[in-house]
Design an enzyme around this catalytic site. Structure first.
Site, PDB file in Angstrom:
ATOM      1  N   THR A 164       0.860  -1.186   0.000  1.00  9.25           N
ATOM      2  CA  THR A 164       0.000   0.000   0.000  1.00  9.25           C
ATOM      3  C   THR A 164       0.898   1.237   0.000  1.00  9.25           C
ATOM      4  O   THR A 164       2.032   1.197   0.491  1.00  9.25           O
ATOM      5  CB  THR A 164      -0.947   0.017   1.213  1.00  9.25           C
ATOM      6  OG1 THR A 164      -0.178  -0.068   2.417  1.00  9.25           O
ATOM      7  CG2 THR A 164      -1.934  -1.153   1.156  1.00  9.25           C
TER       8      THR A 164
ATOM      9  N   VAL B 261       1.033   4.583   1.346  1.00  9.52           N
ATOM     10  CA  VAL B 261       1.538   5.334   2.502  1.00  9.52           C
ATOM     11  C   VAL B 261       2.503   4.465   3.306  1.00  9.52           C
ATOM     12  O   VAL B 261       3.572   4.916   3.734  1.00  9.52           O
ATOM     13  CB  VAL B 261       0.382   5.842   3.383  1.00  9.52           C
ATOM     14  CG1 VAL B 261       0.924   6.558   4.624  1.00  9.52           C
ATOM     15  CG2 VAL B 261      -0.521   6.783   2.593  1.00  9.52           C
ATOM     16  N   CYS B 262       2.143   3.214   3.503  1.00 13.79           N
ATOM     17  CA  CYS B 262       2.984   2.295   4.268  1.00 13.79           C
ATOM     18  C   CYS B 262       4.346   2.109   3.601  1.00 13.79           C
ATOM     19  O   CYS B 262       5.375   2.009   4.276  1.00 13.79           O
ATOM     20  CB  CYS B 262       2.295   0.948   4.422  1.00 13.79           C
ATOM     21  SG  CYS B 262       0.684   1.030   5.228  1.00 13.79           S
ATOM     22  N   THR B 263       4.355   2.073   2.288  1.00 17.97           N
ATOM     23  CA  THR B 263       5.614   1.923   1.564  1.00 17.97           C
ATOM     24  C   THR B 263       6.541   3.090   1.851  1.00 17.97           C
ATOM     25  O   THR B 263       7.742   2.904   2.081  1.00 17.97           O
ATOM     26  CB  THR B 263       5.340   1.789   0.056  1.00 17.97           C
ATOM     27  OG1 THR B 263       4.547   0.618  -0.175  1.00 17.97           O
ATOM     28  CG2 THR B 263       6.632   1.686  -0.737  1.00 17.97           C
TER      29      THR B 263
ATOM     30  N   MET C 148       7.852   2.793   5.560  1.00 20.57           N
ATOM     31  CA  MET C 148       8.893   1.775   5.700  1.00 20.57           C
ATOM     32  C   MET C 148      10.203   2.264   5.094  1.00 20.57           C
ATOM     33  O   MET C 148      11.287   2.060   5.649  1.00 20.57           O
ATOM     34  CB  MET C 148       8.446   0.473   5.043  1.00 20.57           C
ATOM     35  CG  MET C 148       7.391  -0.266   5.835  1.00 20.57           C
ATOM     36  SD  MET C 148       8.078  -0.903   7.394  1.00 20.57           S
ATOM     37  CE  MET C 148       6.583  -1.414   8.227  1.00 20.57           C
TER      38      MET C 148
END
Length: 209
Positions: A42, A44-46, A49
């Site tokens: 996804t 935003v999560c990328t 991280m």
């Protein structure tokens, strides 16, 4: 389970991208930045991280170990890390916890039903070397975290532990700090030989290295 600042962070043993880890043993004598994200692959999560991976040196300087979590499997995490490295121009090395059964997410109150019944919100737990929870923050799924703020609060926690001070609003490293009202003036003069400014009897400002 309701967790509070000052509670011992609940221990767990779980599969991750680096194999099975137990939180307390893995943390050792380090601080931990334990954070959840809703799902692998996804957008935003990328970016989050990737930012965590790019800040590896900053976390190392502060003796902090990042630890991610989502309700995906370790195999899914490992595939996704390839995308993180490619799109965020980094090499992600810290562990990401696998929690497909939601056990840890529920233990740490990361499942907020109004957001999702199965995906974790963006929770942050800062855990100290004594395994105590020192800070908690929760972001909705639509808002990426501010990593400058995460580093700032770690700096503040570590400084206040070491120097026995507290930090004012919008404090940044190198800025003035506050001498707690519980420290009498005579004791403060010994503790802070560099001097301090008394604005009010309860508001005394100084600088510490």
């Amino acid at each position: 389970m309701t967790l509070h600042i000052g509670d011992t962070a609940p221990d767990f043993t779980v599969d991750s991208t680096v194999g099975e880890i137990s939180l307390h043993d893995w943390a050792g004598d380090s601080w931990v930045f334990f954070f959840s994200h809703p799902a692998d692959f996804t957008p935003v999560c990328t970016t989050e991280m990737g930012m965590t991976a790019r800040l590896a040196g900053e976390f190392d300087k502060r003796n902090v170990k990042p630890l991610g979590l989502s309700t995906d499997t370790a195999e899914e995490h490992l595939e996704w890390i390839k995308d993180v490295d490619e799109t965020q121009n980094t090499t992600l090395k810290f562990p990401i916890v696998a929690d497909p059964d939601l056990e840890i997410a529920r233990l740490y109150d990361m499942i907020h039903p109004d957001q999702s019944e199965t995906a974790a919100v963006r929770s942050v737990y800062i855990i100290d070397p004594a395994k105590k929870i020192r800070l908690m923050m929760t972001y909705p799924m639509s808002v990426g975290r501010n990593f400058d703020e995460i580093l700032r609060v770690i700096d503040s926690l570590q400084l206040t532990d070491r120097a026995k001070v507290v930090t004012p609003a919008n404090w940044e490293p190198g800025g003035e700090v506050i001498i707690p009202p519980s420290i009498p003036d005579e004791e403060a003069k010994k503790m802070f030989p560099q001097g301090f400014t008394t604005i009010k009897p309860y508001l005394r400002m100084t600088k510490v290295a």
